[in-house]
Design an enzyme around this catalytic site. Structure first.
Site, PDB file in Angstrom:
ATOM      1  N   CYS A   1      22.434  44.520  39.911  1.00 52.72           N
ATOM      2  CA  CYS A   1      21.836  45.624  40.672  1.00 52.72           C
ATOM      3  C   CYS A   1      20.612  46.190  39.951  1.00 52.72           C
ATOM      4  CB  CYS A   1      22.915  46.695  40.865  1.00 52.72           C
ATOM      5  SG  CYS A   1      22.328  48.294  41.410  1.00 52.72           S
TER       6      CYS A   1
ATOM      7  N   CYS B   1      20.684  49.965  39.271  1.00 53.66           N
ATOM      8  CA  CYS B   1      21.685  50.220  38.223  1.00 53.66           C
ATOM      9  C   CYS B   1      21.073  50.016  36.835  1.00 53.66           C
ATOM     10  CB  CYS B   1      22.888  49.287  38.373  1.00 53.66           C
ATOM     11  SG  CYS B   1      23.788  49.464  39.928  1.00 53.66           S
TER      12      CYS B   1
END
Length: 102
Positions: free
Chosen positions: A30, A33
């Site tokens: 991600c 993230c």
């Protein structure tokens, strides 16, 4: 204090820690993230009064489901074992700290 890797086996320790807890739900693949992760690390190092944990949703789908994580990154703040704040998506450090302090 460093970041605590949270999983199903140690979650009770996190939930019952007595400290305000910041949980970062993330995945290695991600992009957002990866933007939030270093901020969470800084918060953990600079604020020993908080317990900061990271939960890899790929490895811990049960915890992600328990918290109703539908998108990542999701940040959850817990006090006394209860969720008091949450946000989805990348956030700047100041906003994350504001979540912890409210």
């Amino acid at each position: 204090m460093s970041v605590f890797n949270v999983n199903m086996e140690n979650f009770d320790l996190v939930k019952n820690s007595g400290k305000t807890v910041l949980l970062d739900f993330y995945a290695d693949w991600c992009g957002p993230c990866r933007m939030v992760s270093p901020l969470v690390d800084e918060i953990a190092e600079e604020n020993p009064q908080y317990l900061v944990g990271k939960i890899n949703v790929t490895n811990e789908p049960e915890l992600a489901q328990t918290f109703g994580v539908a998108s990542i990154p999701t940040l959850v703040v817990m006090k006394d074992g209860n969720v008091v704040s949450r946000s989805a998506g990348a956030r700047p450090k100041a906003q994350i700290l504001a979540m912890l302090e409210s």
